[in-house]
Design a protein around this motif. Structure first.
Motif, PDB file in Angstrom:
ATOM      1  N   ARG A  56       3.579  -5.634   1.025  1.00 17.71           N
ATOM      2  CA  ARG A  56       2.144  -5.472   1.309  1.00 17.71           C
ATOM      3  C   ARG A  56       1.575  -4.270   0.542  1.00 17.71           C
ATOM      4  O   ARG A  56       0.488  -4.357  -0.048  1.00 17.71           O
ATOM      5  CB  ARG A  56       1.942  -5.289   2.813  1.00 17.71           C
ATOM      6  CG  ARG A  56       0.499  -4.968   3.225  1.00 17.71           C
ATOM      7  CD  ARG A  56      -0.469  -6.090   2.855  1.00 17.71           C
ATOM      8  NE  ARG A  56      -1.819  -5.778   3.225  1.00 17.71           N
ATOM      9  CZ  ARG A  56      -2.357  -6.096   4.425  1.00 17.71           C
ATOM     10  NH1 ARG A  56      -1.609  -6.700   5.344  1.00 17.71           N
ATOM     11  NH2 ARG A  56      -3.593  -5.795   4.704  1.00 17.71           N
ATOM     12  N   LEU A  57       2.318  -3.162   0.531  1.00 18.59           N
ATOM     13  CA  LEU A  57       1.867  -1.989  -0.208  1.00 18.59           C
ATOM     14  C   LEU A  57       1.728  -2.289  -1.698  1.00 18.59           C
ATOM     15  O   LEU A  57       0.748  -1.880  -2.341  1.00 18.59           O
ATOM     16  CB  LEU A  57       2.852  -0.838  -0.017  1.00 18.59           C
ATOM     17  CG  LEU A  57       2.832  -0.093   1.315  1.00 18.59           C
ATOM     18  CD1 LEU A  57       3.958   0.931   1.347  1.00 18.59           C
ATOM     19  CD2 LEU A  57       1.494   0.580   1.550  1.00 18.59           C
ATOM     20  N   ALA A  58       2.702  -2.988  -2.261  1.00 15.52           N
ATOM     21  CA  ALA A  58       2.664  -3.302  -3.694  1.00 15.52           C
ATOM     22  C   ALA A  58       1.492  -4.217  -4.019  1.00 15.52           C
ATOM     23  O   ALA A  58       0.815  -4.043  -5.052  1.00 15.52           O
ATOM     24  CB  ALA A  58       3.982  -3.941  -4.123  1.00 15.52           C
ATOM     25  N   ALA A  59       1.232  -5.191  -3.150  1.00 16.03           N
ATOM     26  CA  ALA A  59       0.090  -6.082  -3.372  1.00 16.03           C
ATOM     27  C   ALA A  59      -1.215  -5.296  -3.323  1.00 16.03           C
ATOM     28  O   ALA A  59      -2.126  -5.510  -4.143  1.00 16.03           O
ATOM     29  CB  ALA A  59       0.076  -7.193  -2.327  1.00 16.03           C
ATOM     30  N   ASP A  60      -1.315  -4.360  -2.385  1.00 11.18           N
ATOM     31  CA  ASP A  60      -2.523  -3.528  -2.278  1.00 11.18           C
ATOM     32  C   ASP A  60      -2.681  -2.640  -3.510  1.00 11.18           C
ATOM     33  O   ASP A  60      -3.801  -2.442  -4.011  1.00 11.18           O
ATOM     34  CB  ASP A  60      -2.459  -2.660  -1.025  1.00 11.18           C
ATOM     35  CG  ASP A  60      -2.668  -3.448   0.259  1.00 11.18           C
ATOM     36  OD1 ASP A  60      -3.147  -4.600   0.179  1.00 11.18           O
ATOM     37  OD2 ASP A  60      -2.362  -2.915   1.338  1.00 11.18           O
ATOM     38  N   ALA A  61      -1.572  -2.082  -4.005  1.00 14.19           N
ATOM     39  CA  ALA A  61      -1.639  -1.216  -5.187  1.00 14.19           C
ATOM     40  C   ALA A  61      -2.126  -1.989  -6.407  1.00 14.19           C
ATOM     41  O   ALA A  61      -2.858  -1.454  -7.246  1.00 14.19           O
ATOM     42  CB  ALA A  61      -0.266  -0.599  -5.459  1.00 14.19           C
ATOM     43  N   PRO A  65      -6.270  -0.628  -6.509  1.00 14.94           N
ATOM     44  CA  PRO A  65      -5.588   0.609  -6.916  1.00 14.94           C
ATOM     45  C   PRO A  65      -6.295   1.882  -6.462  1.00 14.94           C
ATOM     46  O   PRO A  65      -5.618   2.849  -6.086  1.00 14.94           O
ATOM     47  CB  PRO A  65      -5.543   0.498  -8.445  1.00 14.94           C
ATOM     48  CG  PRO A  65      -6.596  -0.505  -8.805  1.00 14.94           C
ATOM     49  CD  PRO A  65      -6.657  -1.460  -7.663  1.00 14.94           C
ATOM     50  N   ASN A  66      -7.609   1.911  -6.494  1.00 18.66           N
ATOM     51  CA  ASN A  66      -8.312   3.132  -6.101  1.00 18.66           C
ATOM     52  C   ASN A  66      -8.122   3.440  -4.622  1.00 18.66           C
ATOM     53  O   ASN A  66      -7.852   4.585  -4.240  1.00 18.66           O
ATOM     54  CB  ASN A  66      -9.806   3.016  -6.423  1.00 18.66           C
ATOM     55  CG  ASN A  66     -10.064   2.965  -7.913  1.00 18.66           C
ATOM     56  OD1 ASN A  66      -9.277   3.478  -8.717  1.00 18.66           O
ATOM     57  ND2 ASN A  66     -11.169   2.344  -8.312  1.00 18.66           N
ATOM     58  N   GLU A  67      -8.233   2.398  -3.788  1.00 19.91           N
ATOM     59  CA  GLU A  67      -8.043   2.595  -2.354  1.00 19.91           C
ATOM     60  C   GLU A  67      -6.598   2.993  -2.055  1.00 19.91           C
ATOM     61  O   GLU A  67      -6.338   3.859  -1.220  1.00 19.91           O
ATOM     62  CB  GLU A  67      -8.399   1.317  -1.584  1.00 19.91           C
ATOM     63  CG  GLU A  67      -9.880   0.987  -1.579  1.00 19.91           C
ATOM     64  CD  GLU A  67     -10.305   0.175  -2.806  1.00 19.91           C
ATOM     65  OE1 GLU A  67      -9.558   0.176  -3.812  1.00 19.91           O
ATOM     66  OE2 GLU A  67     -11.377  -0.457  -2.741  1.00 19.91           O
ATOM     67  N   PHE A  68      -5.656   2.365  -2.753  1.00 22.05           N
ATOM     68  CA  PHE A  68      -4.256   2.700  -2.548  1.00 22.05           C
ATOM     69  C   PHE A  68      -4.000   4.159  -2.910  1.00 22.05           C
ATOM     70  O   PHE A  68      -3.322   4.887  -2.171  1.00 22.05           O
ATOM     71  CB  PHE A  68      -3.367   1.798  -3.410  1.00 22.05           C
ATOM     72  CG  PHE A  68      -1.902   2.118  -3.317  1.00 22.05           C
ATOM     73  CD1 PHE A  68      -1.112   1.526  -2.356  1.00 22.05           C
ATOM     74  CD2 PHE A  68      -1.317   3.034  -4.190  1.00 22.05           C
ATOM     75  CE1 PHE A  68       0.243   1.827  -2.260  1.00 22.05           C
ATOM     76  CE2 PHE A  68       0.034   3.343  -4.099  1.00 22.05           C
ATOM     77  CZ  PHE A  68       0.808   2.733  -3.131  1.00 22.05           C
ATOM     78  N   GLU A  69      -4.544   4.592  -4.033  1.00 19.16           N
ATOM     79  CA  GLU A  69      -4.304   5.956  -4.491  1.00 19.16           C
ATOM     80  C   GLU A  69      -4.888   6.978  -3.519  1.00 19.16           C
ATOM     81  O   GLU A  69      -4.291   8.028  -3.274  1.00 19.16           O
ATOM     82  CB  GLU A  69      -4.889   6.147  -5.886  1.00 19.16           C
ATOM     83  CG  GLU A  69      -4.297   7.305  -6.635  1.00 19.16           C
ATOM     84  CD  GLU A  69      -4.381   7.126  -8.139  1.00 19.16           C
ATOM     85  OE1 GLU A  69      -3.654   7.839  -8.835  1.00 19.16           O
ATOM     86  OE2 GLU A  69      -5.161   6.270  -8.600  1.00 19.16           O
ATOM     87  N   ARG A  70      -6.047   6.673  -2.947  1.00 20.70           N
ATOM     88  CA  ARG A  70      -6.652   7.600  -1.990  1.00 20.70           C
ATOM     89  C   ARG A  70      -5.848   7.692  -0.696  1.00 20.70           C
ATOM     90  O   ARG A  70      -5.793   8.738  -0.065  1.00 20.70           O
ATOM     91  CB  ARG A  70      -8.085   7.166  -1.668  1.00 20.70           C
ATOM     92  CG  ARG A  70      -9.097   7.487  -2.763  1.00 20.70           C
ATOM     93  CD  ARG A  70     -10.521   7.371  -2.256  1.00 20.70           C
ATOM     94  NE  ARG A  70     -10.840   5.994  -1.901  1.00 20.70           N
ATOM     95  CZ  ARG A  70     -11.410   5.124  -2.737  1.00 20.70           C
ATOM     96  NH1 ARG A  70     -11.689   5.494  -3.983  1.00 20.70           N
ATOM     97  NH2 ARG A  70     -11.703   3.893  -2.353  1.00 20.70           N
ATOM     98  N   ALA A  71      -5.219   6.576  -0.309  1.00 24.04           N
ATOM     99  CA  ALA A  71      -4.547   6.530   0.995  1.00 24.04           C
ATOM    100  C   ALA A  71      -3.059   6.869   0.934  1.00 24.04           C
ATOM    101  O   ALA A  71      -2.460   7.165   1.970  1.00 24.04           O
ATOM    102  CB  ALA A  71      -4.716   5.136   1.601  1.00 24.04           C
ATOM    103  N   GLN A 120      -2.177  -2.908 -17.546  1.00 23.67           N
ATOM    104  CA  GLN A 120      -2.646  -2.344 -16.286  1.00 23.67           C
ATOM    105  C   GLN A 120      -1.681  -1.267 -15.814  1.00 23.67           C
ATOM    106  O   GLN A 120      -0.469  -1.394 -15.949  1.00 23.67           O
ATOM    107  CB  GLN A 120      -2.744  -3.452 -15.236  1.00 23.67           C
ATOM    108  CG  GLN A 120      -3.199  -3.007 -13.854  1.00 23.67           C
ATOM    109  CD  GLN A 120      -3.258  -4.189 -12.878  1.00 23.67           C
ATOM    110  OE1 GLN A 120      -3.129  -5.344 -13.277  1.00 23.67           O
ATOM    111  NE2 GLN A 120      -3.454  -3.896 -11.607  1.00 23.67           N
ATOM    112  N   LYS A 121      -2.214  -0.186 -15.263  1.00 17.00           N
ATOM    113  CA  LYS A 121      -1.391   0.868 -14.682  1.00 17.00           C
ATOM    114  C   LYS A 121      -1.542   0.804 -13.157  1.00 17.00           C
ATOM    115  O   LYS A 121      -2.646   0.936 -12.636  1.00 17.00           O
ATOM    116  CB  LYS A 121      -1.800   2.246 -15.204  1.00 17.00           C
ATOM    117  CG  LYS A 121      -1.415   2.468 -16.665  1.00 17.00           C
ATOM    118  CD  LYS A 121       0.101   2.383 -16.855  1.00 17.00           C
ATOM    119  CE  LYS A 121       0.499   2.631 -18.289  1.00 17.00           C
ATOM    120  NZ  LYS A 121       1.977   2.501 -18.473  1.00 17.00           N
ATOM    121  N   VAL A 122      -0.426   0.594 -12.488  1.00 15.09           N
ATOM    122  CA  VAL A 122      -0.434   0.402 -11.041  1.00 15.09           C
ATOM    123  C   VAL A 122       0.014   1.693 -10.369  1.00 15.09           C
ATOM    124  O   VAL A 122       1.114   2.201 -10.656  1.00 15.09           O
ATOM    125  CB  VAL A 122       0.521  -0.737 -10.636  1.00 15.09           C
ATOM    126  CG1 VAL A 122       0.399  -1.029  -9.144  1.00 15.09           C
ATOM    127  CG2 VAL A 122       0.242  -1.991 -11.457  1.00 15.09           C
TER     128      VAL A 122
END
Length: 267
Positions: A56-61, A65-71, A120-122
């Motif tokens: 789930r985390l990888a799919a979100d990243a 990506p912006n939301e993942f990086e903030r959280a 793309q950079k994840v």
């Protein structure tokens, strides 16, 4: 040129799906989720829950990506708490419910990978990576936790040449294994001269004439060492040179704090 699906080579994506399928075939209705694994404090259910949560985390990243990086947690302690939460929230699930959640998270990951783009950079827990590298990391996680789960269920998993992806990641994280422990990174990476389960020779490195260091032997054993599922003393791997021997002592191809590894069962 090999077929690419989104930002991932098709063969690599197929191998991730195959790792998922092979592990799912072990965790069937009636499986004892509380069976202990060799990973201290982890049972079979925890291993599956961890994989589902990280899918789930990888799919979100990939997708956000912006939301993942903030959280995302910025410390090892924060990361450990996040990963523990994935296990805790799934602790009471039955085998059927856990399998359903796991399938949903994995399907979401595959969809996100198929929609990824080359270049793309994840964001992840460390430097950003390409979709292909993230896929390789997921293969490694499925393979490594699959070993623990199989051990907990007293099952010998099928050895396949997909282990080459784990070996590749082990080779690529040579410098990380040293720097992560505050050790100086050697100038040159030892050669790998390994044998895949099919009997095919697989190697990396060797172009740098500054080193005679090398590790040779079974690819499965090397993968077990770099994922810290086996102590190198319990394998038949042969290390040539001080750097190669030191690498086997500290090899770690996964994120998180420096891990102590498994104790040797032989002298």
């Amino acid at each position: 040129m090999p077929e690419t699906v989104g930002g991932v080579p098709g063969e690599l994506l197929d191998d991730l799906v195959a790792e998922y399928d092979s592990l799912r075939a072990l965790v069937v209705p009636g499986t004892d989720l509380r069976a202990a694994t060799p990973a201290e404090g982890w049972d079979v259910g925890a291993g599956v829950a961890h994989l589902a949560g990280c899918d789930r985390l990888a799919a979100d990243a990939l997708a956000h990506p912006n939301e993942f990086e903030r959280a995302r947690p910025l410390t090892d302690e924060g990361l450990a708490s996040l990963l523990d939460a994935h296990i805790t929230v799934r602790r009471a699930l039955s085998v059927g419910a856990l399998r359903a959640d796991w399938a949903e998270q994995f399907t979401g990951l595959i969809t996100a990978l198929r929609l990824s783009q080359r270049g793309q950079k994840v964001p992840w827990f460390g430097p950003p990576m390409s979709p292909a590298t993230l896929t390789t990391a997921r293969v490694m996680e499925y393979w490594a936790h699959g070993q623990d789960i199989a051990d907990g269920l007293d099952i010998t998993p099928e050895a396949t040449d997909r282990v080459r992806h784990v070996c590749h990641l082990g080779f690529a994280t040579f410098g990380f294994s040293f720097a992560h422990r505050g050790l100086p990174v050697p100038d040159a990476v030892p050669r790998l001269e390994l044998r895949l389960p099919s009997g095919v020779a697989w190697s990396r490195g060797g172009a740098d004439t500054r080193t005679d260091a090398a590790i040779s032997g079974d690819a499965l054993e090397f993968a077990l060492v770099v994922t810290q599922r086996r102590n190198h003393r319990d394998t038949s791997l042969v290390a040539h040179g001080d750097v190669a021997r030191q690498w086997l002592e500290i090899a770690q191809c996964f994120a998180g704090p420096p891990a102590p590894g498994r104790p040797a069962t032989t002298g």
